[in-house]
Each structure stands twice: as C-alpha cells, then as structure tokens.
Motif scaffolding. Structure first.
Motif, PDB file in Angstrom:
ATOM      1  N   ARG A 272      13.421  -9.993  -2.952  1.00  0.00           N
ATOM      2  CA  ARG A 272      13.084 -10.087  -4.369  1.00  0.00           C
ATOM      3  C   ARG A 272      11.601  -9.793  -4.619  1.00  0.00           C
ATOM      4  NH1 ARG A 272      17.075  -9.876  -7.938  1.00  0.00           N
ATOM      5  NH2 ARG A 272      15.830 -11.057  -9.443  1.00  0.00           N
ATOM      6  N   ASP A 273      10.829  -9.666  -3.566  1.00  0.00           N
ATOM      7  CA  ASP A 273       9.397  -9.391  -3.682  1.00  0.00           C
ATOM      8  C   ASP A 273       9.220  -7.997  -4.261  1.00  0.00           C
ATOM      9  OD1 ASP A 273       6.725  -8.770  -3.346  1.00  0.00           O
ATOM     10  OD2 ASP A 273       6.598  -9.530  -1.303  1.00  0.00           O
ATOM     11  N   PRO A 274       8.669  -7.871  -5.470  1.00  0.00           N
ATOM     12  CA  PRO A 274       8.567  -6.541  -6.081  1.00  0.00           C
ATOM     13  C   PRO A 274       7.485  -5.661  -5.469  1.00  0.00           C
ATOM     14  CG  PRO A 274       7.572  -8.193  -7.500  1.00  0.00           C
ATOM     15  CD  PRO A 274       8.191  -8.935  -6.360  1.00  0.00           C
ATOM     16  N   TYR A 275       6.656  -6.229  -4.604  1.00  0.00           N
ATOM     17  CA  TYR A 275       5.544  -5.470  -4.013  1.00  0.00           C
ATOM     18  C   TYR A 275       5.603  -5.500  -2.487  1.00  0.00           C
ATOM     19  CZ  TYR A 275       4.182  -6.436  -8.802  1.00  0.00           C
ATOM     20  OH  TYR A 275       4.188  -6.553 -10.170  1.00  0.00           O
ATOM     21  N   ARG A 276       6.802  -5.580  -1.954  1.00  0.00           N
ATOM     22  CA  ARG A 276       6.991  -5.752  -0.513  1.00  0.00           C
ATOM     23  C   ARG A 276       6.690  -4.487   0.284  1.00  0.00           C
ATOM     24  NH1 ARG A 276      11.771  -5.420  -3.103  1.00  0.00           N
ATOM     25  NH2 ARG A 276      13.298  -3.880  -2.461  1.00  0.00           N
ATOM     26  N   GLN A 277       6.453  -3.358  -0.392  1.00  0.00           N
ATOM     27  CA  GLN A 277       6.280  -2.093   0.324  1.00  0.00           C
ATOM     28  C   GLN A 277       4.954  -1.997   1.076  1.00  0.00           C
ATOM     29  OE1 GLN A 277       6.865  -2.419  -2.949  1.00  0.00           O
ATOM     30  NE2 GLN A 277       8.606  -1.175  -3.584  1.00  0.00           N
ATOM     31  N   ALA A 278       3.999  -2.878   0.786  1.00  0.00           N
ATOM     32  CA  ALA A 278       2.693  -2.808   1.442  1.00  0.00           C
ATOM     33  C   ALA A 278       2.090  -4.204   1.522  1.00  0.00           C
ATOM     34  CB  ALA A 278       1.757  -1.867   0.673  1.00  0.00           C
ATOM     35  N   PRO A 279       1.193  -4.442   2.497  1.00  0.00           N
ATOM     36  CA  PRO A 279       0.505  -5.737   2.577  1.00  0.00           C
ATOM     37  C   PRO A 279      -0.306  -6.009   1.316  1.00  0.00           C
ATOM     38  CG  PRO A 279       0.256  -4.532   4.627  1.00  0.00           C
ATOM     39  CD  PRO A 279       0.856  -3.579   3.641  1.00  0.00           C
ATOM     40  N   LEU A 280      -0.459  -7.293   1.020  1.00  0.00           N
ATOM     41  CA  LEU A 280      -1.109  -7.744  -0.200  1.00  0.00           C
ATOM     42  C   LEU A 280      -2.191  -8.762   0.166  1.00  0.00           C
ATOM     43  CD1 LEU A 280      -0.676  -7.479  -3.377  1.00  0.00           C
ATOM     44  CD2 LEU A 280       0.728  -9.550  -3.173  1.00  0.00           C
ATOM     45  N   GLY A 281      -3.316  -8.733  -0.521  1.00  0.00           N
ATOM     46  CA  GLY A 281      -4.349  -9.743  -0.319  1.00  0.00           C
ATOM     47  C   GLY A 281      -5.248  -9.508   0.879  1.00  0.00           C
ATOM     48  N   VAL A 282      -5.242  -8.302   1.417  1.00  0.00           N
ATOM     49  CA  VAL A 282      -6.074  -7.977   2.576  1.00  0.00           C
ATOM     50  C   VAL A 282      -6.669  -6.582   2.398  1.00  0.00           C
ATOM     51  CG1 VAL A 282      -4.882  -9.447   4.245  1.00  0.00           C
ATOM     52  CG2 VAL A 282      -4.046  -7.118   3.839  1.00  0.00           C
TER      53      VAL A 282
ATOM     54  N   ASP B  74     -12.259  -8.972   4.762  1.00  0.00           N
ATOM     55  CA  ASP B  74     -10.912  -8.395   4.746  1.00  0.00           C
ATOM     56  C   ASP B  74      -9.827  -9.352   4.284  1.00  0.00           C
ATOM     57  OD1 ASP B  74     -10.605 -10.108   6.904  1.00  0.00           O
ATOM     58  OD2 ASP B  74     -10.214  -8.529   8.381  1.00  0.00           O
ATOM     59  N   GLY B  75     -10.198 -10.575   3.883  1.00  0.00           N
ATOM     60  CA  GLY B  75      -9.214 -11.557   3.447  1.00  0.00           C
ATOM     61  C   GLY B  75      -8.775 -12.497   4.541  1.00  0.00           C
ATOM     62  N   VAL B  76      -9.215 -12.241   5.778  1.00  0.00           N
ATOM     63  CA  VAL B  76      -8.775 -13.043   6.926  1.00  0.00           C
ATOM     64  C   VAL B  76      -9.958 -13.489   7.783  1.00  0.00           C
ATOM     65  CG1 VAL B  76      -7.345 -13.088   9.004  1.00  0.00           C
ATOM     66  CG2 VAL B  76      -6.559 -11.833   6.974  1.00  0.00           C
ATOM     67  N   ALA B  77     -10.809 -12.554   8.206  1.00  0.00           N
ATOM     68  CA  ALA B  77     -11.900 -12.853   9.135  1.00  0.00           C
ATOM     69  C   ALA B  77     -12.932 -13.776   8.493  1.00  0.00           C
ATOM     70  CB  ALA B  77     -12.564 -11.561   9.602  1.00  0.00           C
ATOM     71  N   ALA B  78     -13.654 -14.486   9.346  1.00  0.00           N
ATOM     72  CA  ALA B  78     -14.639 -15.458   8.869  1.00  0.00           C
ATOM     73  C   ALA B  78     -15.983 -14.831   8.537  1.00  0.00           C
ATOM     74  CB  ALA B  78     -14.833 -16.559   9.904  1.00  0.00           C
ATOM     75  N   THR B  79     -16.152 -13.556   8.837  1.00  0.00           N
ATOM     76  CA  THR B  79     -17.422 -12.869   8.587  1.00  0.00           C
ATOM     77  C   THR B  79     -17.172 -11.533   7.907  1.00  0.00           C
ATOM     78  OG1 THR B  79     -17.353 -11.847  10.792  1.00  0.00           O
ATOM     79  CG2 THR B  79     -18.556 -13.937  10.578  1.00  0.00           C
ATOM     80  N   VAL B  80     -18.244 -10.960   7.385  1.00  0.00           N
ATOM     81  CA  VAL B  80     -18.147  -9.630   6.796  1.00  0.00           C
ATOM     82  C   VAL B  80     -18.564  -8.600   7.837  1.00  0.00           C
ATOM     83  CG1 VAL B  80     -18.516 -10.409   4.440  1.00  0.00           C
ATOM     84  CG2 VAL B  80     -20.481  -9.788   5.852  1.00  0.00           C
TER      85      VAL B  80
ATOM     86  N   THR C 222      -7.002  -3.720   4.703  1.00  0.00           N
ATOM     87  CA  THR C 222      -6.583  -3.142   5.972  1.00  0.00           C
ATOM     88  C   THR C 222      -5.825  -1.863   5.674  1.00  0.00           C
ATOM     89  OG1 THR C 222      -5.459  -3.611   8.077  1.00  0.00           O
ATOM     90  CG2 THR C 222      -4.373  -4.365   6.092  1.00  0.00           C
ATOM     91  N   GLU C 223      -5.766  -0.986   6.630  1.00  0.00           N
ATOM     92  CA  GLU C 223      -5.083   0.286   6.416  1.00  0.00           C
ATOM     93  C   GLU C 223      -3.620   0.055   6.040  1.00  0.00           C
ATOM     94  OE1 GLU C 223      -4.105   4.438   8.855  1.00  0.00           O
ATOM     95  OE2 GLU C 223      -5.749   3.125   9.512  1.00  0.00           O
ATOM     96  N   GLY C 224      -3.182   0.694   4.971  1.00  0.00           N
ATOM     97  CA  GLY C 224      -1.804   0.587   4.512  1.00  0.00           C
ATOM     98  C   GLY C 224      -1.579  -0.476   3.456  1.00  0.00           C
ATOM     99  N   ALA C 225      -2.584  -1.330   3.198  1.00  0.00           N
ATOM    100  CA  ALA C 225      -2.430  -2.400   2.199  1.00  0.00           C
ATOM    101  C   ALA C 225      -2.566  -1.838   0.784  1.00  0.00           C
ATOM    102  CB  ALA C 225      -3.468  -3.486   2.422  1.00  0.00           C
ATOM    103  N   TRP C 226      -2.026  -2.589  -0.177  1.00  0.00           N
ATOM    104  CA  TRP C 226      -2.236  -2.220  -1.573  1.00  0.00           C
ATOM    105  C   TRP C 226      -3.741  -2.143  -1.856  1.00  0.00           C
ATOM    106  CZ3 TRP C 226       1.629  -0.112  -3.837  1.00  0.00           C
ATOM    107  CH2 TRP C 226       2.932  -0.581  -3.673  1.00  0.00           C
ATOM    108  N   ALA C 227      -4.137  -1.160  -2.644  1.00  0.00           N
ATOM    109  CA  ALA C 227      -5.548  -0.935  -2.938  1.00  0.00           C
ATOM    110  C   ALA C 227      -5.980  -1.783  -4.125  1.00  0.00           C
ATOM    111  CB  ALA C 227      -5.802   0.543  -3.201  1.00  0.00           C
ATOM    112  N   ASP C 228      -6.121  -3.088  -3.876  1.00  0.00           N
ATOM    113  CA  ASP C 228      -6.609  -4.049  -4.864  1.00  0.00           C
ATOM    114  C   ASP C 228      -7.883  -4.666  -4.285  1.00  0.00           C
ATOM    115  OD1 ASP C 228      -4.137  -3.484  -6.025  1.00  0.00           O
ATOM    116  OD2 ASP C 228      -3.238  -5.394  -5.420  1.00  0.00           O
ATOM    117  N   VAL C 229      -9.052  -4.281  -4.799  1.00  0.00           N
ATOM    118  CA  VAL C 229     -10.312  -4.727  -4.206  1.00  0.00           C
ATOM    119  C   VAL C 229     -11.330  -5.050  -5.286  1.00  0.00           C
ATOM    120  CG1 VAL C 229      -9.936  -3.400  -2.076  1.00  0.00           C
ATOM    121  CG2 VAL C 229     -11.241  -2.376  -3.958  1.00  0.00           C
TER     122      VAL C 229
ATOM    123  N   ALA D 249      -0.951 -14.700  -0.806  1.00  0.00           N
ATOM    124  CA  ALA D 249      -0.032 -13.581  -0.582  1.00  0.00           C
ATOM    125  C   ALA D 249       1.073 -13.953   0.401  1.00  0.00           C
ATOM    126  CB  ALA D 249      -0.807 -12.365  -0.075  1.00  0.00           C
ATOM    127  N   GLU D 250       0.741 -14.792   1.385  1.00  0.00           N
ATOM    128  CA  GLU D 250       1.761 -15.222   2.338  1.00  0.00           C
ATOM    129  C   GLU D 250       2.848 -16.030   1.646  1.00  0.00           C
ATOM    130  OE1 GLU D 250       2.164 -17.833   6.486  1.00  0.00           O
ATOM    131  OE2 GLU D 250       0.171 -17.376   5.682  1.00  0.00           O
TER     132      GLU D 250
END
Length: 426
Positions: A372-382, A20-26, A384-391, A363-364
């Motif tokens: 000024r963040d043009p993509y601030r509407q959703a989490p990035l680089g993770v 998920d971009g954060v946890a140490a395991t899958v 998780t529910e609600g994040a940008w769908a970049d996978v 992303a942090e």
C-alpha cells in the motif's frame, strides 16, 4: 505513482557537506539528481555531461540533508478551524488543505503521514505535479467507536449504530464511527477503498474530544482484531491513537504496529513495546501547543503534556522504535509550529538522533504500509544513490544547531522535492 524516471533534468549540488539521514557525521562532496531520484553521491567532483541539461548549485559548504517528514499530521484538520470544518463546504476544506500542503513543503517537510482526513484527492493532485506539496501517506477517515475520540456528533443526536444520521465529521470524511466487528470491518475496508495506505483507529480518550476521559479504553478485542485482519489482508497495518496503559496493551495484543501518542504509558509498557517491536509515534507536546475552550479538555491536555519527558526517556532506555510527528489540529494560525516542534525534539534526543528520526527513521515506519506504500519504488528519507530526490540545503549545520529547523524561511536555502526545485534563495 509511476516508477522513478531513468533520465530527466539533471541537478548537481557541488561543494556541500552531506548528512545522508543515517550517519552521525557529514561528508563533503557532490550530489547528482537525475529526474526524480538521486543518481550519484560522491566525495570526488561529479563530472558534467555536455549532452544533458544540468543545473549546477554551489552549496557554499552548506549542509545538504534529506527532506524532513512528519509522521502524524492532519492536513485538512490543520488547515481548517473548527468553524471551517462545521460550516465550510467540502471544496473549501480541501482547498485549505491543499494550500497548507504547500506551506508544509516550504517548511522542508517533503513527506507526511496523514492520520485523519480525506486527503487522497489532495495527494493525487500533488503526485501529478499540478500543485506543490509533500508526499502523503493517507489514512483517510480515522475510525472511532460511538462516544470515542472520533465521535463528534452532538449528545442529543442518535448514534449511527442506533439508526441516527452521520455527524458532520463523518460527512466530510474526517472520521468514521463504527461499532461491532462487522461495522469496523466495513469501515476499514471503506478507507482502503478510498486510498488509505494505513488505518487509523481511536483506542482511547483524547484532549480534543468531548465525551471520553483519558482513562477510557475504546474498541473491544474482537473489534480491534477485525480491523487488524482487514488491514493485514491488504498488506498494511493499523496505527492507534491511545495514551493510557490499558489501551496500549490491548492494541498490542490485537496486533497493531504503531502506537500514536502514548504519553500516559508506564515504563513496563514501553519496555513491552520494545520487546514486541511496536513503533511509538510520539509528539514532543508542551503546554501551549493546543488551546481548548473549556476547563475539561484543557486539563486533559495538561495531563498529556506532563508525560512527555518520561515516555521519551523510557523509549530511549529500552530502544523503542520511535517516530516523530506534530498532531496540530483545528488552529490554522499555529500551523508553523510544526517547525518549532521539529527543533524541540532536541530536548529529548541528540541532534543526530533527532535528525535521523525526522528523515530515515520516520521513513522506516512509513514502509510498514507494504504494497500500500505509494512511494515504495525508491528509498525515502536518505541521500543515497537511487533514493527519491527530496533534499534540503541548510544555511548552517543542524547536527550542531537543531534550532535552525525552527526558522525554515531563513535556514532552508534550497528545497528540492521529487527532483524539482521548489525553493532557491541562494
């Protein structure tokens, strides 16, 4: 950038192992994408919705991870040679940059922070869905003093501060030379006017430039503070190109938030960065990443590369917030080295820490752009529910073998950006 879609085409990944971009395991499970964002992440099967069009991708127990990011690219600089930049039309330069944006996306880089170059129009074309490419955080022209790292005027030309004409680098929006607090203030405001999400300042010498040894310290305290104040007034921050200790400390004192490079720092300065919560946006440089035609610049490059191991070691020791980038420039033929340098991060960090840096960590840093963040509407680089769908769907497990990232043509089987499949070789 518009707000994320509430409903759209559904894309369902089944039978995947999720990093998920954060946890140490899958974790094994399903991931549902609805429109531009992730609608669900579940360890139980996600049901179909007969009333909605849904594309189902069976991941075959492959790893699904967030799209990667590069915190220090030069999109037009990376896509064009020195002769392109000097002799090519602005359309030629921009179109090469647009083509390289597509290449970056197909290497799995769904977001980049551009640290010098006129990229706001390229960003606009991509954001409107008219051409494939990553999300772009533009800095527009990097700002330099006369005889600084961004001064590419010839030595026989009169500086702009003394009434001379702009250099070619300024004419094409790659650099802006400004001397004195008032001109620096105007230069920062000019980049914000042109769509910069953050400001790039040249605060020390560099390898690519002709006039400035690495030991030089560039911009005075009042000049730097003018830049920081102007950026702060727009809700964003200043990032500074600098390698040496004196320049890093001057930048920190002035209120910058990100040190770009920093390869010649000492341990005390790295510890100070941790204390002051300053980001280190660094590159795992090695000899051979860049090629210079003269002994002086080649020697500067060698000196920079010798500092890589120590600075990464001190950053780990003191817990400095560290981002990853490439800084490839003026050699289009080596642009694919971006992927090799991502894998090389494993020489300095554990695989999971490297992957975190390539996804949620970078992303942090990008989020420091605030309003000024043009993509601030959703989490990035993770994921998780609600994040940008970049996978990315990876053929193999990068937590076990980071070298998979060095060969994206083979290892990245599916690339999704903003909910749209841009590559599918399953």
């Amino acid at each position: 950038m518009t707000a994320p879609s509430k409903a759209g085409h559904r894309l369902l990944f089944r039978n995947v192992r999720i990093f998920d971009g954060v946890a140490a395991t899958v974790v094994s499970g399903d991931v549902l994408i609805d429109g531009e964002t992730i609608a669900g992440v579940s360890q139980s099967p996600i049901g179909d919705d007969p009333s909605r069009e849904t594309t189902v991708i069976d991941g075959g127990n492959r790893v699904l991870m967030p799209g990667m990011s590069d915190a220090h690219v030069h999109l037009v600089g990376n896509a064009n040679s020195y002769m392109d930049m000097v002799m090519g039309s602005e359309a030629h330069i921009a179109l090469n940059g647009l083509a390289e944006a597509k290449n970056m996306l197909h290497r799995g880089f769904t977001t980049v922070r551009d640290m010098a170059g006129d990229t706001s129009s390229i960003k606009s074309v991509i954001d409107r869905g008219l051409f494939e490419g990553p999300r772009i955080y533009p800095s527009q022209a990097a700002i330099s003093q006369t005889s600084g790292h961004g001064d590419f005027g010839f030595v026989y030309e009169c500086p702009t501060a003394l009434g001379g004409k702009q250099s070619r680098a300024e004419e094409i929006g790659f650099m802006r030379v400004a001397d004195g607090p008032e001109r620096v203030l105007a230069a920062v405001r000019e980049q914000l006017k042109k769509g910069a999400s953050q400001i790039k300042m040249m605060v020390g010498g560099g390898a690519a430039s002709m006039y400035d040894p690495l030991y030089t310290v560039q911009f005075t305290d009042p000049e730097l503070r003018a830049a920081v104040n102007a950026a702060t007034d727009y809700g964003t921050y200043v990032a500074t190109h600098v390698y040496n200790v004196t320049g890093i400390r001057r930048a920190i004192d002035a209120g910058v938030k990100s040190i770009e490079h920093g390869h010649l720092a000492d341990e005390a300065t790295i510890a100070l960065m941790a204390e002051k919560d300053i980001w280190l946006s660094m590159q795992p440089f090695a000899l051979g990443d860049h090629h210079y035609p003269d002994p002086s610049r080649a020697e500067k490059d060698r000196e920079i590369c010798t500092g890589t191991d120590d600075v990464y070691s001190w950053a780990r020791k003191h817990g400095v917030k560290t981002a990853w980038g490439t800084d490839l420039l003026l050699e289009p033929q080596i642009a694919p080295r971006q992927s090799e340098m991502a894998a090389r991060l494993g020489d300095h960090y554990s695989n999971v820490d490297a992957l975190r840096m390539l996804t949620s960590g970078n992303a942090e840093l990008f989020r420091l752009a605030g309003e000024r963040d043009p993509y601030r509407q959703a989490p990035l680089g993770v994921i998780t529910e609600g994040a940008w769908a970049d996978v990315l769907l990876v053929d193999g497990n990068p937590l076990e073998d980071l070298d998979l990232l060095a060969d994206p043509g083979k290892s990245l089987r599916v690339i999704v950006k903003n909910g749209q499949v841009v590559k599918d070789t399953l």
